[in-house]
Motif scaffolding. Structure first.
Motif: not given
Lengths: 413, 413
Positions: B11-12, B14, B16, B23, B343, B349
């Motif tokens: 996944p990219p 991020r 969070l 995270n 994002l 996010e």
């Protein structure tokens, strides 16, 4: 509490050769150590869609609603039963081991009128026996276990879908212990719902439960739809059948979460989903037929070895699951002492039994990541040594030779 | 299906900063990549006992029954509600956001007679308001949410236990979003049951739900005991109260699995348990009071920054959770466009909202592993840039300066 007493996790290494859980494939554990992403991140919803596609391959189905229930395998069972069974519905459960009793137990909690037929542990049902019971009971659902690890038996399901179709019965099977290691054809066999678990032939850790639902099952569930307050809007319509007596296991809401609506329900267990995705991906890379054949090969090698050691096998071997073997504990041998020595001196776990088989049968698994030649050879070798140590006489090396011969017959020496 | 299209998980990255999941602490993910052990391996039951001890520390309780429910946080809620509520029981739910509605929804599925009191979103209840409602309704249970991320409000609970005691009411709170980031004193506040989730202040992935039950709650649940067929023996006795309408969430059976009886129920989600153990261990190593203070510090720094940017905060700030902030979307700004730029261009996010707040409020979290200065500074910096880009005027750098000042006031520059 003195927190310094709690060190980082560091369990002893174990070779898990019981009826499950078994060692997870290290690639699955690595996938599960991936950092998280948001629940509605486009990357996350893409992974959810991929999981649906991958498990269609594993379940051999075109069913749209093929997804994960966040919980252990019995969460998958209960989600299906609670969503499908209305209080008072008649269900028929053919019981051939502990997990048939579990289906009865869960169905009773769903307030079903539960009817059972039984065969002795170690046997399975013929299609005729099940059809006769359906004719007599006229259930709304037939609840079956495909592979019951408590007896090691695999119930043939291929002919049951047509029978259910004939009598308008919804057809469910619990494939927790069998999926990936034994043939299961969800669509070709006419199954309306199947649930599974990660910790057996799929090679992952317990914690999420793949399920698949036929369009007919979807229709039954949609009739019981309720959108929860707090997220419902004027355009949401409730179904006209009885409400499902659970929020967490309401498959209507779970479909709306996995579907394009993406209506918030639970917060998906991302780590478990990453693991489940990797389990399915590895199986489909190997080829599902090859995965099943691998389970058969190593299961048969174990069987040959056990028999060559002079040990008796439990149950009707023609209907044995590929991935678990019941071994009768020989007279004069303390089964628990053997398991203890296997675990403590060889770091190998083999299984005990439930109910009528307690103290009488060990269960040895060869599944998932542990459906491997080295696991079979190590287990046979250790068991021979332990039994010899405790006074059980066998021909030295005969078990290993028999296993080698089974491998040789497929050119796998 | 072409399996080669499915690559390993990647996944990219991020950051969070929404209302959760956030995270996971990398140490928790590493703990979760540990190889499995058997369900009844002495090492495994030892880890289960350690989890009980560690979560007693996190919940601040002496309750024996402090354990995990295998599922997401709402599995913990439902296990408690289904096990405690008998059909027809009266429950009182003070609703101040979406998760109050969720408690009502789950309680209705338990066939409770549900009574509610409500305040506008952004407010909380006084103890008097709740006592008045208890006097009027005379419920068997009071069901509260401690921290409702939908409004960012934290309901004060400290005085409610004594009120519940006075009227013989069982007192439950859903601490999913608050535990670890805000004070919670299970015993001192007279709580009979608390449930939580991993993916907020505890710093792990969603997938298992810590709960704690008081001796009084245990007694209520034991009265509904049923041991399942297939593992029951002659010495097992059923309780005399109504059966719990779920097997998976039957806390009586789950206690017998976690207790010395070790009666087989589900197959414990070992990986999730390893993660939950590490979450609690890290918090108690830091010291729970320090963990809470850390959430307060970074929450306040974020608040200072947001206000200095000229943005309005949602709700009654005196009752804000430490770990989530509601930010009113300024006039003329498209909230979703901001979230998209955050994002896509910054990999950060932030959260949208539910129900009456949709399109009106962003929710920004500072919790668990992401209750850190760098997370706060990055988020403020990116938000200022994005808003400026979209035409919202603020004083360049003022938000960051305000956050720095908040850190400076604690010598944390």
């Amino acid at each position: 509490m003195d927190i310094s007493q709690f060190d980082q996790i560091n369990p002893p290494p174990r070779l898990l050769m019981g009826p499950g859980p078994i060692n997870a494939d290290p690639r699955v554990l690595r996938a599960m150590s991936t950092q998280l992403i948001g629940q509605y991140d486009p990357a996350m919803t893409q992974y959810m869609n991929e999981v649906m596609t991958l498990y269609r391959g594993v379940f051999r189905t075109e069913n749209r609603w093929t997804m994960l229930i966040d919980g252990t395998s019995r969460a998958g069972i209960e989600a299906i039963l609670l969503s499908a069974i209305r209080p008072g519905d008649k269900v028929l459960v053919p019981v051939f081991g502990r997990f048939g009793h579990l289906l009865c137990e869960i169905a009773r909690r769903c307030q079903a009128e539960v009817h059972t037929i039984e065969v002795p542990w170690g046997e399975v049902f013929t299609p005729d026996q099940i059809e006769d019971a359906i004719k007599r009971v006229r259930p709304r659902l037939l609840l079956t276990v495909q592979g019951d690890t408590s007896t090691t038996m695999l119930q043939p399901l291929a002919e049951l879908g047509a029978i259910c179709q004939r009598y308008g019965v919804l057809f469910y099977t619990d494939a927790t212990a069998s999926l990936g290691g034994n043939p299961l054809e969800s669509d070709a066999w006419g199954l309306d719902a199947v649930s599974a678990g990660m910790q057996k032939c799929l090679g992952g850790p317990s914690g999420t439960a793949p399920i698949t639902l036929s369009p007919r099952m979807e229709e039954v569930i949609r009739k019981r739809k309720r959108v929860e307050e707090g997220i419902r809007t004027a355009e949401h319509q409730d179904g006209d059948d009885q409400m499902i007596l659970s929020n967490y296991f309401d498959l209507g809401m779970i479909m709306d979460y996995w579907g394009p609506e993406r209506l918030n329900h639970h917060t998906e267990a991302t780590t478990a989903l990453f693991g489940a995705r990797e389990c399915a991906r590895l199986i489909l890379q190997e080829g599902l037929d090859n995965t099943i054949a691998r389970h058969q090969l190593h299961g048969e090698a174990l069987l040959s070895g056990i028999q060559a050691m002079g040990l008796e096998v439990f149950g009707d071997v023609r209907h044995k699951m590929n991935n678990v073997l019941g071994v009768v504990i020989p007279a004069g041998i303390n089964g628990e002492q053997v398991r203890k020595l296997m675990l403590e001196d060889f770091a190998i776990e083999i299984g005990t039994s439930f109910g009528p088989l307690i103290g009488k049968v060990w269960r040895i698994g060869t599944m998932g990541y542990n459906a491997r030649k080295d696991c079979v050879m190590q287990t046979l070798s250790a068991l021979e040594a332990v039994l010899n140590h405790l006074g059980f006489k066998s021909v030295q090396g005969a078990a290993l030779q028999a296993a080698w011969e089974r491998y040789a017959s497929e050119g796998r020496l």
